[in-house]
Design a protein around this motif. Structure first.
Motif, PDB file in Angstrom:
ATOM      1  N   THR A   8      -8.558   2.596   4.040  1.00  9.26           N
ATOM      2  CA  THR A   8      -8.019   3.070   2.679  1.00  9.26           C
ATOM      3  C   THR A   8      -7.759   1.747   1.795  1.00  9.26           C
ATOM      4  O   THR A   8      -7.838   1.781   0.803  1.00  9.26           O
ATOM      5  CB  THR A   8      -6.391   3.651   2.861  1.00  9.26           C
ATOM      6  N   ILE A   9      -7.475   0.675   2.761  1.00  9.22           N
ATOM      7  CA  ILE A   9      -7.533  -0.640   1.732  1.00  9.22           C
ATOM      8  C   ILE A   9      -8.805  -1.131   1.265  1.00  9.22           C
ATOM      9  O   ILE A   9      -9.005  -1.551   0.160  1.00  9.22           O
ATOM     10  CB  ILE A   9      -6.597  -1.904   2.782  1.00  9.22           C
ATOM     11  N   ARG A  23      -1.538  -8.472  -3.901  1.00  6.60           N
ATOM     12  CA  ARG A  23      -1.037  -7.373  -3.314  1.00  6.60           C
ATOM     13  C   ARG A  23      -2.149  -6.195  -3.765  1.00  6.60           C
ATOM     14  O   ARG A  23      -2.579  -6.091  -4.891  1.00  6.60           O
ATOM     15  CB  ARG A  23       0.286  -6.909  -3.538  1.00  6.60           C
ATOM     16  N   SER A  63       7.783  -3.973 -10.067  1.00  2.00           N
ATOM     17  CA  SER A  63       6.364  -4.267 -10.447  1.00  2.00           C
ATOM     18  C   SER A  63       5.751  -3.174 -11.114  1.00  2.00           C
ATOM     19  O   SER A  63       6.459  -2.126 -11.237  1.00  2.00           O
ATOM     20  CB  SER A  63       5.638  -4.303  -8.859  1.00  2.00           C
ATOM     21  N   GLY A  80       7.700  -0.213 -10.209  1.00  3.22           N
ATOM     22  CA  GLY A  80       8.300  -0.369  -8.610  1.00  3.22           C
ATOM     23  C   GLY A  80       9.475  -1.284  -8.652  1.00  3.22           C
ATOM     24  O   GLY A  80       9.567  -2.081  -9.345  1.00  3.22           O
ATOM     25  N   MET A  81      10.419  -0.962  -7.805  1.00  2.00           N
ATOM     26  CA  MET A  81      11.514  -1.727  -7.787  1.00  2.00           C
ATOM     27  C   MET A  81      11.723  -1.996  -5.935  1.00  2.00           C
ATOM     28  O   MET A  81      12.044  -0.959  -5.313  1.00  2.00           O
ATOM     29  CB  MET A  81      12.669  -1.173  -7.987  1.00  2.00           C
ATOM     30  N   VAL A  96      12.331   0.668  -0.962  1.00  2.37           N
ATOM     31  CA  VAL A  96      11.118   0.390  -1.726  1.00  2.37           C
ATOM     32  C   VAL A  96      10.990   1.810  -2.838  1.00  2.37           C
ATOM     33  O   VAL A  96      10.844   2.712  -2.208  1.00  2.37           O
ATOM     34  CB  VAL A  96       9.864   0.441  -1.103  1.00  2.37           C
ATOM     35  N   PHE A 111      -4.540  11.175   0.940  1.00  2.38           N
ATOM     36  CA  PHE A 111      -4.609  10.074  -0.063  1.00  2.38           C
ATOM     37  C   PHE A 111      -5.920   9.348   0.204  1.00  2.38           C
ATOM     38  O   PHE A 111      -6.682   9.052  -0.886  1.00  2.38           O
ATOM     39  CB  PHE A 111      -3.585   9.022   0.290  1.00  2.38           C
ATOM     40  N   HIS A 163      13.013   5.819  -7.097  1.00  2.00           N
ATOM     41  CA  HIS A 163      13.329   6.603  -6.015  1.00  2.00           C
ATOM     42  C   HIS A 163      12.354   6.073  -4.885  1.00  2.00           C
ATOM     43  O   HIS A 163      11.409   5.865  -4.958  1.00  2.00           O
ATOM     44  CB  HIS A 163      12.624   8.172  -6.524  1.00  2.00           C
ATOM     45  N   ALA A 164      13.136   6.301  -3.870  1.00  2.42           N
ATOM     46  CA  ALA A 164      12.370   5.806  -2.655  1.00  2.42           C
ATOM     47  C   ALA A 164      11.457   7.097  -2.022  1.00  2.42           C
ATOM     48  O   ALA A 164      10.664   6.887  -1.290  1.00  2.42           O
ATOM     49  CB  ALA A 164      13.353   5.267  -1.542  1.00  2.42           C
ATOM     50  N   ILE A 264       6.423 -12.201   0.414  1.00  6.27           N
ATOM     51  CA  ILE A 264       7.049 -11.328   1.486  1.00  6.27           C
ATOM     52  C   ILE A 264       6.408  -9.856   1.365  1.00  6.27           C
ATOM     53  O   ILE A 264       5.893  -9.560   0.260  1.00  6.27           O
ATOM     54  CB  ILE A 264       8.516 -11.209   1.777  1.00  6.27           C
ATOM     55  N   VAL A 265       6.677  -9.150   2.653  1.00  4.72           N
ATOM     56  CA  VAL A 265       6.097  -7.822   2.476  1.00  4.72           C
ATOM     57  C   VAL A 265       7.115  -6.854   2.626  1.00  4.72           C
ATOM     58  O   VAL A 265       8.059  -7.108   3.440  1.00  4.72           O
ATOM     59  CB  VAL A 265       5.060  -7.505   3.628  1.00  4.72           C
ATOM     60  N   ILE A 282       3.252  10.097   5.327  1.00  2.86           N
ATOM     61  CA  ILE A 282       2.857   8.836   4.093  1.00  2.86           C
ATOM     62  C   ILE A 282       3.642   7.548   4.723  1.00  2.86           C
ATOM     63  O   ILE A 282       3.412   6.507   4.651  1.00  2.86           O
ATOM     64  CB  ILE A 282       3.094   9.501   2.901  1.00  2.86           C
ATOM     65  N   PHE A 285       2.397   5.789   7.534  1.00  3.20           N
ATOM     66  CA  PHE A 285       0.997   5.165   7.184  1.00  3.20           C
ATOM     67  C   PHE A 285       1.480   3.622   6.623  1.00  3.20           C
ATOM     68  O   PHE A 285       0.747   2.881   6.582  1.00  3.20           O
ATOM     69  CB  PHE A 285       0.408   6.260   6.587  1.00  3.20           C
ATOM     70  N   ALA A 289      -0.624   0.095   6.245  1.00  3.87           N
ATOM     71  CA  ALA A 289      -1.169  -0.271   4.921  1.00  3.87           C
ATOM     72  C   ALA A 289      -0.696  -1.697   4.271  1.00  3.87           C
ATOM     73  O   ALA A 289      -1.491  -2.471   4.067  1.00  3.87           O
ATOM     74  CB  ALA A 289      -1.036   0.781   3.928  1.00  3.87           C
ATOM     75  N   ARG A 297      -3.921 -11.020   1.981  1.00  4.33           N
ATOM     76  CA  ARG A 297      -3.604 -11.651   0.599  1.00  4.33           C
ATOM     77  C   ARG A 297      -3.006 -13.121   1.046  1.00  4.33           C
ATOM     78  O   ARG A 297      -3.193 -14.276   0.220  1.00  4.33           O
ATOM     79  CB  ARG A 297      -2.647 -11.083  -0.449  1.00  4.33           C
TER      80      ARG A 297
HETATM   81  C1  HEM Z   1      -0.681   6.177   1.168  1.00  2.94           C
HETATM   82  C2  HEM Z   1       0.439   5.944   0.371  1.00  2.94           C
HETATM   83  C3  HEM Z   1       0.490   4.460  -0.153  1.00  2.94           C
HETATM   84  C4  HEM Z   1      -0.297   3.360   0.094  1.00  2.94           C
HETATM   85  C5  HEM Z   1      -1.475   3.423   1.068  1.00  2.94           C
HETATM   86  C6  HEM Z   1       0.461   2.309  -0.494  1.00  2.94           C
HETATM   87  C7  HEM Z   1      -0.257   1.028  -0.206  1.00  2.94           C
HETATM   88  C8  HEM Z   1       0.351  -0.176  -0.833  1.00  2.94           C
HETATM   89  C9  HEM Z   1      -0.101  -1.641  -0.640  1.00  2.94           C
HETATM   90  C10 HEM Z   1      -1.219  -1.987   0.060  1.00  2.94           C
HETATM   91  C11 HEM Z   1       1.035  -2.379  -1.443  1.00  2.94           C
HETATM   92  C12 HEM Z   1       0.839  -3.728  -1.358  1.00  2.94           C
HETATM   93  C13 HEM Z   1       1.550  -4.288   0.193  1.00  2.94           C
HETATM   94  C14 HEM Z   1       1.780  -5.917   0.072  1.00  2.94           C
HETATM   95  O1  HEM Z   1       0.769  -6.645   0.046  1.00  2.94           O
HETATM   96  O2  HEM Z   1       2.778  -6.427   0.443  1.00  2.94           O
HETATM   97  C15 HEM Z   1       1.952  -1.479  -2.069  1.00  2.94           C
HETATM   98  C16 HEM Z   1       3.163  -1.828  -2.642  1.00  2.94           C
HETATM   99  C17 HEM Z   1       3.956  -1.044  -3.176  1.00  2.94           C
HETATM  100  N1  HEM Z   1       4.025   0.233  -3.022  1.00  2.94           N
HETATM  101 FE1  HEM Z   1       3.019   1.492  -2.176  1.00  2.94          FE
HETATM  102  N2  HEM Z   1       1.548   2.549  -1.015  1.00  2.94           N
HETATM  103  C18 HEM Z   1       1.670   3.952  -0.934  1.00  2.94           C
HETATM  104  C19 HEM Z   1       2.808   4.800  -0.880  1.00  2.94           C
HETATM  105  C20 HEM Z   1       3.805   4.361  -1.793  1.00  2.94           C
HETATM  106  C21 HEM Z   1       4.809   5.142  -2.209  1.00  2.94           C
HETATM  107  C22 HEM Z   1       5.111   6.789  -1.901  1.00  2.94           C
HETATM  108  C23 HEM Z   1       5.817   4.505  -2.990  1.00  2.94           C
HETATM  109  C24 HEM Z   1       7.001   5.081  -3.555  1.00  2.94           C
HETATM  110  C25 HEM Z   1       8.241   4.672  -3.201  1.00  2.94           C
HETATM  111  C26 HEM Z   1       5.389   3.113  -3.052  1.00  2.94           C
HETATM  112  C27 HEM Z   1       5.794   2.195  -3.508  1.00  2.94           C
HETATM  113  C28 HEM Z   1       5.430   0.760  -3.632  1.00  2.94           C
HETATM  114  C29 HEM Z   1       6.040  -0.487  -4.147  1.00  2.94           C
HETATM  115  C30 HEM Z   1       7.101  -0.368  -5.247  1.00  2.94           C
HETATM  116  C31 HEM Z   1       5.115  -1.421  -3.753  1.00  2.94           C
HETATM  117  C32 HEM Z   1       5.542  -2.880  -4.319  1.00  2.94           C
HETATM  118  C33 HEM Z   1       6.370  -3.635  -3.315  1.00  2.94           C
HETATM  119  C34 HEM Z   1       6.378  -5.238  -3.655  1.00  2.94           C
HETATM  120  O3  HEM Z   1       6.961  -5.274  -4.584  1.00  2.94           O
HETATM  121  O4  HEM Z   1       5.958  -5.829  -2.805  1.00  2.94           O
HETATM  122  N3  HEM Z   1       4.058   3.169  -2.460  1.00  2.94           N
HETATM  123  N4  HEM Z   1       1.685  -0.144  -1.621  1.00  2.94           N
END
Ligand code: HEM
Length: 301
Positions: A8-9, A23, A63, A80-81, A96, A111, A163-164, A264-265, A282, A285, A289, A297
């Protein structure tokens, strides 16, 4: 799960322009140090230390959802928050959130299939025909379109409801499990019409955040929605009924900018004693991811 996460990535990297070191989603953002103050009202439901009455240090990153940091603020209506709590025993735990109450895919496989259909989102130009046919093939994803009003971009990072989405379980002293959903509530909710948002230059949300911090404090309330028996706990594409009880369990105040957070992650499955992840696939998963995105990164920067 790990293999599918890697695939997926790889798919995301193929579809979007992602400069080295960023990211693989939510690439552009701005980070702050913060202070979380728990009201103590969650104590009956969880033994988690940061939800007992008192203060905990935290980091926050706001974000834009796009994996391409050059997309305009308008092209990324979902914001995002991500919050990381620094617990007194030296460990961390995260919440998150995004400005949508639901996610568009029910399982990691769906997805991945959906991303696989998209040929390119490069240069910030999604193909509307492709998007339309995706929604025909995945009817549960259409719920996001029906919910479009709720997904209008906030007027500022500080006016969004985050919303988380997934369900978590609170565990109390007696070992009872209460399903909950988290929502970060701003002091004032305000959205932008799609026409207004289009006029905004890139980076205006970040500049607005700086202005608001210079003018005074930025605060959010942390609410939990309490689930009832039979409310789904494994499906991020559905909301719980609107009449579910809500409890305010704390508040967050931003204190100062903290650029170092870029390293940070914010893994949403990083919970602590008194909190458990639900069976939502999800959610689980995302652990894989995010690790893969983080490793890549970090190697690049
Ligand atoms: C299949 C589902 C999802 C995938 C594959 C995915 C993938 C990713 C990836 C790869 C990152 C970057 C991670 C990093 O390098 O630190 C990210 C960040 C983020 N994702 Fe997701 N995501 C998914 C679902 C969601 C959902 C459901 C939410 C809702 C809450 C969400 C909210 C966020 C937020 C807010 C960030 C930024 C976090 C930060 O500021 O470092 N994601 N996501």
């Amino acid at each position: 799960m790990e293999q599918l996460a890697k695939k997926t990535i790889d798919q995301i990297e193929k579809v979007f322009d992602i400069p080295s070191g960023y990211r693989r989603a939510h690439a552009r953002g701005k980070s702050y140090k913060a202070k979380f103050t728990a009201t103590g009202s969650a104590e009956q439901f969880t033994i988690a230390s940061h939800f007992q009455k008192g203060e905990t240090r935290a980091f926050v990153r706001f974000s834009h959802f796009s994996p391409d940091p050059m997309w305009t603020d308008a092209m990324s209506p979902v914001k995002g928050m991500a919050v990381q709590f620094h617990l007194s025993d030296g460990r961390t735990t995260n919440i998150v959130g995004v400005t949508s109450p639901i996610f568009f895919a029910k399982t990691p496989e769906i997805f991945s299939e959906m991303i696989g259909v998209v040929k390119s989102f490069k240069k910030g130009k999604p193909n509307l025909k492709e998007l339309g046919s995706l929604l025909m093939d995945y009817p549960e994803s259409g719920a996001m379109i029906k919910n479009i009003r709720k997904m209008q971009a906030p007027s500022s990072f500080t006016t969004g409801q985050y919303h988380a989405i997934h369900v978590f379980y609170f565990i109390n002293q007696q070992g009872q499990r209460q399903p909950i959903k988290y929502v970060w509530e701003p002091e004032t909710v305000a959205t932008l019409s799609p026409l207004d948002v289009v006029k905004l230059p890139i980076g205006s949300f970040e500049a607005d955040l700086e202005d608001r911090m210079a003018e005074g404090s930025v605060n959010f309330r942390l609410d939990v929605i309490l689930g009832q028996p039979n409310d789904p706990t494994d499906d991020p594409t559905v909301e719980w009924p609107q009449d579910r009880e809500r409890l305010t369990i704390g508040s967050l105040t931003l204190t100062e900018e903290a650029a170092e957070i870029d390293k940070i992650v914010f893994d949403p499955t990083c919970v602590t004693q008194g909190i458990e992840c639900s069976e939502d696939r999800i959610l689980n998963f995302r652990h894989h991811a995010y690790q893969i995105s983080h490793q890549r990164r970090m190697l690049e920067s």
